[in-house]
Design a protein around this motif. Structure first.
Motif, mmCIF file in Angstrom:
data_model
loop_
_atom_site.group_PDB
_atom_site.id
_atom_site.type_symbol
_atom_site.label_atom_id
_atom_site.label_comp_id
_atom_site.label_asym_id
_atom_site.label_seq_id
_atom_site.Cartn_x
_atom_site.Cartn_y
_atom_site.Cartn_z
ATOM 1 N N LEU A 228 -0.010 0.598 10.219
ATOM 2 C CA LEU A 228 0.218 1.543 9.134
ATOM 3 C C LEU A 228 1.644 1.446 8.603
ATOM 4 N N THR A 229 2.615 1.320 9.501
ATOM 5 C CA THR A 229 4.001 1.225 9.065
ATOM 6 C C THR A 229 4.242 -0.038 8.250
ATOM 7 N N VAL A 230 3.669 -1.148 8.692
ATOM 8 C CA VAL A 230 3.849 -2.417 7.984
ATOM 9 C C VAL A 230 3.240 -2.342 6.583
ATOM 10 N N LYS A 231 2.035 -1.774 6.478
ATOM 11 C CA LYS A 231 1.363 -1.680 5.178
ATOM 12 C C LYS A 231 2.129 -0.767 4.220
ATOM 13 N N THR A 232 2.579 0.368 4.751
ATOM 14 C CA THR A 232 3.329 1.309 3.908
ATOM 15 C C THR A 232 4.619 0.678 3.393
ATOM 16 N N ASN A 233 5.334 -0.012 4.266
ATOM 17 C CA ASN A 233 6.575 -0.669 3.851
ATOM 18 C C ASN A 233 6.320 -1.743 2.805
ATOM 19 N N ALA A 234 5.198 -2.467 2.935
ATOM 20 C CA ALA A 234 4.875 -3.515 1.961
ATOM 21 C C ALA A 234 4.610 -2.909 0.583
ATOM 22 N N ILE A 235 3.850 -1.808 0.541
ATOM 23 C CA ILE A 235 3.551 -1.168 -0.742
ATOM 24 C C ILE A 235 4.832 -0.616 -1.365
ATOM 25 N N ALA B 127 7.883 -1.653 -0.928
ATOM 26 C CA ALA B 127 8.740 -2.747 -1.384
ATOM 27 C C ALA B 127 8.255 -3.298 -2.719
ATOM 28 N N LEU B 128 6.946 -3.431 -2.883
ATOM 29 C CA LEU B 128 6.398 -3.938 -4.143
ATOM 30 C C LEU B 128 6.662 -2.965 -5.288
ATOM 31 N N LEU B 129 6.468 -1.670 -5.041
ATOM 32 C CA LEU B 129 6.710 -0.682 -6.092
ATOM 33 C C LEU B 129 8.198 -0.657 -6.471
ATOM 34 N N ALA B 130 9.071 -0.822 -5.479
ATOM 35 C CA ALA B 130 10.513 -0.813 -5.764
ATOM 36 C C ALA B 130 10.921 -2.009 -6.621
ATOM 37 N N ASP C 165 3.015 -3.104 -10.436
ATOM 38 C CA ASP C 165 2.090 -2.051 -10.830
ATOM 39 C C ASP C 165 1.430 -1.441 -9.589
ATOM 40 N N LEU C 166 1.102 -0.143 -9.659
ATOM 41 C CA LEU C 166 0.500 0.533 -8.510
ATOM 42 C C LEU C 166 -0.796 -0.125 -8.084
ATOM 43 N N GLN C 167 -1.620 -0.513 -9.059
ATOM 44 C CA GLN C 167 -2.906 -1.132 -8.720
ATOM 45 C C GLN C 167 -2.705 -2.437 -7.953
ATOM 46 N N ASP C 168 -1.726 -3.253 -8.382
ATOM 47 C CA ASP C 168 -1.459 -4.505 -7.688
ATOM 48 C C ASP C 168 -0.884 -4.251 -6.297
ATOM 49 N N ALA C 169 -0.057 -3.229 -6.168
ATOM 50 C CA ALA C 169 0.594 -2.956 -4.888
ATOM 51 C C ALA C 169 -0.400 -2.496 -3.831
#
Length: 470
Positions: free
Chosen positions: A422-429, A431-434, A438-442
């Motif tokens: 969960l931590t890895v997935k949250t950090n990946a999303i 990082a992409l948003l930052a 786009d939210l859909q791609d992230a």
């Protein structure tokens, strides 16, 4: 040798009254071979796992037990892959959503619930995981009162894989389904067969047409949908059956050794047992040795020549620690090959990638993702028949948004536990948003949410505001 289920085929380009009987007579023996293997796998998973061996010594002690790892594998697969019913969401199309389509999909999911899809999904999933074959049958609901009381306009049933099959085309390159068959046998041994081609429904009794055979198939497609778990046509534990048999033999031999030590044969040397006078069957007084009985003391006498007697159990010295470790290692290896993760974490818990890989969850998710691609295709074939049944049902209002729903509007949503990493997935999303993604791609990168469209609809404005502020 494990060879999986046979795929039933016909070279006939069209199914008619003239050739349907000959096709059924050709494929039925092949299906019965599959059915026999399916019955074996089902019984094996339930615990019928005979020990194949000949016990030459102490045949009076023959413990036969099994660990039934097959049941543990099946329980995990049915829970992880099929723990929730497969629902539908609107296909991702950015931030634009059609309210009518959204409403129609909600109604479709509600009708599935009205058909007790949760129970039927478990029945279907168990068949698919154990035997690599499962079947659903779609029909039109013609009960007006049931529909008026909130019932579904379609009927869906999960069939037994021993009594249903689909025949595919070997004439066309796309291997299209040509015939869907379900059958039963009455108390007198008569076989009743219902077979569906694309345009006709055939009813037969012992390969002879009955009165209503040949009627039109109103759906215009085969309403029996075949589900599979993999294209090797094998069950989730089928490849490991020889290793499971070896494990059962090891466990049984260990139990036999314990039992043999409990009922040990006594070995004595240089023993003179006490003499007693008894009366034989003829009434004569005779002198005999007094041998010990259960729970009696063994009393011995030193022989006249000075030899020292001894009494000890006749047993084999086993290295129990090594045997138990071997059993545990064999068991863990079987579960690993079946992609079943460990049930415990001695390190105190971790959401890191290294621990996730070590405990087997990465392998389980990889296999589940591969199987999900097949499950989604099967579900889409099922919903095509469901939508046709809805359009045919005479009790659906003409202004219902369901009548406008098309398979291209739908996307199956398969739910699994996605809290690992969960931590890895949250950090990946994040990082992409930052970085301006786009939210859909992230959120498409990391599988965390059941319905990405709903996340975009509820959180899209807030994400855009956050990105603009940065």
């Amino acid at each position: 040798m494990q060879i999986g289920r046979k795929v039933l085929t016909t070279y006939e380009p069209v199914i008619t009254e003239k050739n349907v009987i000959s096709i059924l007579q050709k494929v039925m023996p092949q299906h019965l071979e599959n059915a026999n293997r399916i019955t074996f796998l089902d019984n094996y998973e339930k615990g019928y796992q005979p020990i194949i061996r000949e016990k030459k010594y102490r045949p009076d002690i023959d413990v036969q037990t099994n660990d039934n790892v097959a049941n543990e594998v099946t329980n995990f697969k049915t829970s992880f892959h099929w723990g929730s019913p497969i629902t539908f969401v609107q296909k991702e199309n950015g931030f634009d959503t059609d309210e009518n389509i959204t409403k129609a999909i909600a109604m479709l999911n509600a009708y599935y619930e009205a058909e007790n899809i949760r129970t039927k999904t478990q029945h279907l999933g168990r068949n698919v995981e154990i035997t690599c074959r499962g079947y659903t049958f779609i029909d039109v609901n013609t009960d007006e009162q049931e529909i008026a009381e909130g019932g579904s306009p379609f009927k869906i049933e999960s069939l037994e894989p021993t009594n249903a099959f689909v025949v595919y085309s070997s004439y066309y390159f796309d291997k299209r389904p040509m015939l869907g068959v379900m059958f039963s046998q009455d108390d007198e041994g008569n076989k009743h067969i219902t077979a569906f081609s694309k345009y006709q429904r055939f009813e037969l009794k012992n390969y002879e047409f009955t009165e209503r055979s040949g009627e039109e198939n109103p759906l215009g497609m085969i309403p029996i949908i075949e589900w599979i778990r993999a294209y090797d046509n094998m069950g989730c534990f089928e490849r490991q059956i020889p290793e499971m048999d070896a494990l059962n033999l090891m466990v049984s031999d260990l139990a036999n050794d314990v039992d043999q030590n409990t009922q040990a044969i006594w070995h004595g040397n240089d023993i003179d047992f006490p003499k007693v006078i008894v009366t034989d069957e003829e009434g004569n007084q005779v002198e005999v040795d007094k041998y010990p009985k259960t729970n009696e003391w063994i009393i011995t006498e030193t022989t006249q020549d000075g030899k020292t007697p001894f009494v000890k159990p006749l047993a084999v010295d086993y290295e129990y620690t090594g045997i138990l470790n071997n059993i545990l290692s064999k068991r863990a290896l079987i579960l690993q090959k079946c992609n079943v993760p460990q049930r415990n974490d001695n390190s105190g818990g971790s959401t890191g990638i290294a621990m996730d890989s070590a405990t087997g969850w990465s392998a389980a998710e990889t296999e589940a993702q591969k199987q999900q691609n097949i499950m989604e295709c099967c579900k889409m074939e099922e919903v095509k028949a469901v939508l046709r049944a809805i359009k045919i049902c005479p009790y659906i209002p003409s202004d219902s948004p369901l009548l406008l729903l098309k398979p291209s509007d739908l996307q199956p949503s398969i739910k699994r536990s996605k809290t690992y990493e969960l931590t890895v997935k949250t950090n990946a999303i994040c990082a992409l948003l930052a970085k301006g993604f786009d939210l859909q791609d992230a959120i498409s990168v990391a599988p965390m949410f059941e319905d990405n469209n709903q996340v975009i609809e509820r959180s899209g404005a807030g994400v855009r505001k956050y990105q603009e502020s940065n």
